[in-house]
Write an enzyme that holds these catalytic residues in place. Structure first.
Site, mmCIF file in Angstrom:
data_model
loop_
_atom_site.group_PDB
_atom_site.id
_atom_site.type_symbol
_atom_site.label_atom_id
_atom_site.label_comp_id
_atom_site.label_asym_id
_atom_site.label_seq_id
_atom_site.Cartn_x
_atom_site.Cartn_y
_atom_site.Cartn_z
ATOM 1 N N GLY A 9 3.157 0.981 -3.617
ATOM 2 C CA GLY A 9 2.569 1.930 -2.676
ATOM 3 C C GLY A 9 2.920 1.553 -1.266
ATOM 4 O O GLY A 9 3.682 0.617 -1.033
ATOM 5 N N ALA A 10 2.348 2.290 -0.338
ATOM 6 C CA ALA A 10 2.615 2.016 1.064
ATOM 7 C C ALA A 10 1.997 0.686 1.483
ATOM 8 O O ALA A 10 2.477 0.019 2.379
ATOM 9 C CB ALA A 10 2.065 3.139 1.927
ATOM 10 N N GLU A 11 0.938 0.288 0.781
ATOM 11 C CA GLU A 11 0.185 -0.869 1.243
ATOM 12 C C GLU A 11 0.256 -2.070 0.306
ATOM 13 O O GLU A 11 0.117 -3.210 0.731
ATOM 14 C CB GLU A 11 -1.274 -0.447 1.394
ATOM 15 C CG GLU A 11 -2.080 -1.359 2.248
ATOM 16 C CD GLU A 11 -3.523 -0.899 2.344
ATOM 17 O OE1 GLU A 11 -3.806 0.247 1.920
ATOM 18 O OE2 GLU A 11 -4.349 -1.683 2.819
ATOM 19 N N ALA A 12 0.412 -1.774 -0.967
ATOM 20 C CA ALA A 12 0.346 -2.870 -1.923
ATOM 21 C C ALA A 12 1.296 -2.641 -3.080
ATOM 22 O O ALA A 12 1.759 -1.530 -3.322
ATOM 23 C CB ALA A 12 -1.082 -2.994 -2.456
ATOM 24 N N ILE A 14 1.600 -2.979 -7.162
ATOM 25 C CA ILE A 14 0.794 -3.089 -8.369
ATOM 26 C C ILE A 14 1.682 -3.634 -9.467
ATOM 27 O O ILE A 14 2.704 -3.022 -9.794
ATOM 28 C CB ILE A 14 0.259 -1.706 -8.809
ATOM 29 C CG1 ILE A 14 -0.296 -0.917 -7.619
ATOM 30 C CG2 ILE A 14 -0.757 -1.856 -9.914
ATOM 31 C CD1 ILE A 14 -1.595 -1.412 -7.083
ATOM 32 N N ASP A 123 -10.580 6.981 0.779
ATOM 33 C CA ASP A 123 -9.224 7.509 0.601
ATOM 34 C C ASP A 123 -9.195 8.354 -0.662
ATOM 35 O O ASP A 123 -8.411 8.107 -1.586
ATOM 36 C CB ASP A 123 -8.221 6.355 0.505
ATOM 37 C CG ASP A 123 -6.778 6.835 0.655
ATOM 38 O OD1 ASP A 123 -5.864 6.030 0.393
ATOM 39 O OD2 ASP A 123 -6.571 8.007 1.022
#
Lengths: 207, 333
Positions: A9-12, A14, A123
């Protein structure tokens, strides 16, 4: 141990992994080179901790979320249950209308259960909902918080409404079913929350 | 059909007139003149700005046409910024555009200001085809992308535009208008980062809390350089994050900057780094078409007209709250 990246993802990131003999998901927040070290470090630690706390609390109130196994604040990593279902984002546009509306009702009911305990997801997009075993599971509480105010609940639902309009624009009318499910389960004044959403829309710039 | 179009921009503090020629799908700017209203003190007073625009528009039009090396008779289309923006300013630009169109007996098209910032990137920057636009100006802060047939706002400010946020802070510190460049300079001399609230709600941003905290630091006697640096680093990180999230969500591999705040080198650097890390392309148009300007209005007007959009006088009413997603995008697949 080979860890396959399930989703970046944009942040993390997985990753699918193993933990005590179980298949688990490891969510690892990534460092971002564009922001200074202080912001990066603080943001990652804060979001990891808040997310873990909220997931645990949501679970304790009967909301379907991944089971937590481990949290590492320094690394910014959360190890949790692997939910082998579909993202609502990926299935909502291709379902039969009746199934779609039924899912939207469930979404509303689940959000209400969060809001009944002042848990704000932060979110609410359909990318952060997994449909599995006929239930809506929430993931990614990274932007969530506890907030008693009506405003926060309104903003939470407003984010979802926007997500419907941009990603599921042909079915944005189904948001009404989300609100229906919400009103059914919400223990506070659901009407006031709906009004708040409308106020946010009116207040919003250039809307 | 190679058209020559004249565009009038007047949504806020700048009045701009630009003349463009369409060159097989890309925008060739023949002239692009801007006159910015400088308030004596405080922010932009809409009525005073509109008066400023009215005083300069006629000369801007004739100067722009002359500079473009064309005659009035060569102009095929008049377009103007229909919104969003400040009412009195919008009306001044619209009135001038209507008068010009009627006098020249040429068609008139009103365009959306935010979409114009995106289209001028596509029209003037090589390789820019389908970007996520980070549009950052005084009044506007939006992340816009083309999705499911429309231009959609994926994230925006819940309170003030980033430019206004910086201007408000700068005004408190008596930095003079516009404060952005001065804040950028001061930030370079910082020695430490001071924690500021990092306020993102979903895909939307809120700057008021940051502003309050920054002002509090100043009252506590912190160095102006450090507060400017912290303000920039925090707000720009927020903007970059929301932009990245929109790119991930829409799966687009291009990011475009637009609006006056796009001139900020630190913001450019941050967005560039984010883009590089994603393997995406980073685009920023030349400064003259980044700020509010007439050429981008002319270009979007051309795109709309060329794809069949026609407007009569009734359709040309201005709209202060013209929503990005209300635009019928007839010129893209």
């Amino acid at each position: 141990m080979t860890k396959k990246i399930l989703y970046r993802g944009a942040e993390a990131e997985i990753r699918l992994s193993e933990y005590m003999g179980k298949t688990v998901v490891q969510k690892q927040r990534v460092k971002k080179a564009y922001r200074i070290e202080e912001i990066d470090r603080q943001l990652i630690a804060y979001r990891t901790k808040e997310e873990a706390k909220l997931i645990a609390e949501a679970r304790s109130h009967g909301v379907s979320v991944p089971l937590l196994y481990d949290v590492d604040l320094v690394k910014g990593a959360i190890t949790m249950e692997y939910l082998d279902g579909n993202r609502v984002k990926d299935i909502l546009n291709v379902l039969e209308e009746s199934e779609r509306r039924s899912i939207c009702l469930k979404i509303g009911e689940s959000i209400a259960r969060l809001h009944n305990h002042d848990i704000i997801h932060g979110d609410l997009t359909t990318s952060n909902m997994i449909f599995l075993n006929d239930r809506i599971h929430f993931i990614d509480f990274g932007l969530g918080c506890k907030n008693i105010e009506l405003e926060a609940k309104g903003v939470d639902l407003h984010v979802l409404m926007e997500a419907f309009e941009s990603t599921h624009s042909k079915y944005s009318h189904c948001f009404k079913d989300v609100l229906k499910g919400y009103s059914k389960q919400f223990q506070g004044d659901a009407g006031a929350v709906v009004e708040k959403i409308e106020e946010i829309v009116r207040r919003g710039r250039y809307r | 059909m190679m058209m020559i179009c004249l565009g009038i921009e007047g949504t806020a503090h700048s009045i701009g007139v630009g003349v463009i020629k369409d060159m097989r799908g890309s925008c060739h700017v023949l002239s692009n003149l801007i006159k910015a209203y400088q308030p004596q003190k405080g922010g932009i007073h809409p009525r005073e700005a509109a008066n400023h625009h009215a005083a300069h528009i006629a000369d801007l039009i004739s100067d722009s046409v002359r500079k473009a090396g064309v005659d009035f008779a060569d102009i095929d289309l008049i377009s103007f910024s229909q919104g969003p923006g400040l009412g009195p300013c919008l009306r001044t630009a619209a009135t001038a555009a209507r008068a010009l169109a009627l006098t020249l007996e040429k068609p008139l098209i009103g365009v959306n200001h935010c979409v114009a910032h995106l289209e001028i990137g596509r029209g003037t920057v090589n390789g820019c085809r389908d970007p996520v636009l980070l549009y950052v100006s005084g009044a506007n802060t939006q992340v816009i992308a083309f999705a499911e047939g429309k231009y959609r706002v994926f994230g925006e400010t819940l309170d003030v535009g980033i430019g206004n946020c910086l201007d408000k802070f700068g005004r408190q510190m008596d930095l003079g208008f516009p404060c952005g460049p001065k804040i950028e300079e001061l930030a370079k001399k910082a020695t430490q980062y001071l924690g500021l609230p990092y306020s993102i709600k979903g895909m939307d941003l809120a700057f008021s809390g940051l502003l309050t905290a920054a002002e509090a630091y100043m009252r506590q006697g912190k160095r102006l350089e450090d507060v400017c640096y912290s303000l920039q680093e925090t707000t720009f990180a927020m903007l970059t994050e929301v932009t990245e999230r929109a790119m991930a969500h829409t799966e687009k591999q291009e990011v475009l900057l637009g609006g006056g705040v796009a001139s900020n080198k630190r913001l450019r650097e941050m967005v560039q780094i984010m883009a590089n890390d994603r393997g995406a392309d980073f685009f920023v148009p030349s400064r003259d078409v980044c700020v509010d300007n007439g050429a981008m209005i002319a270009w979007l007007g051309f795109l709309m007209y060329d794809s069949g959009v026609r407007m009569n006088l009734d359709d040309s009413l201005i709209n202060q709250r013209f929503r990005t997603d209300m635009v019928e995008v007839t010129w893209r697949d």
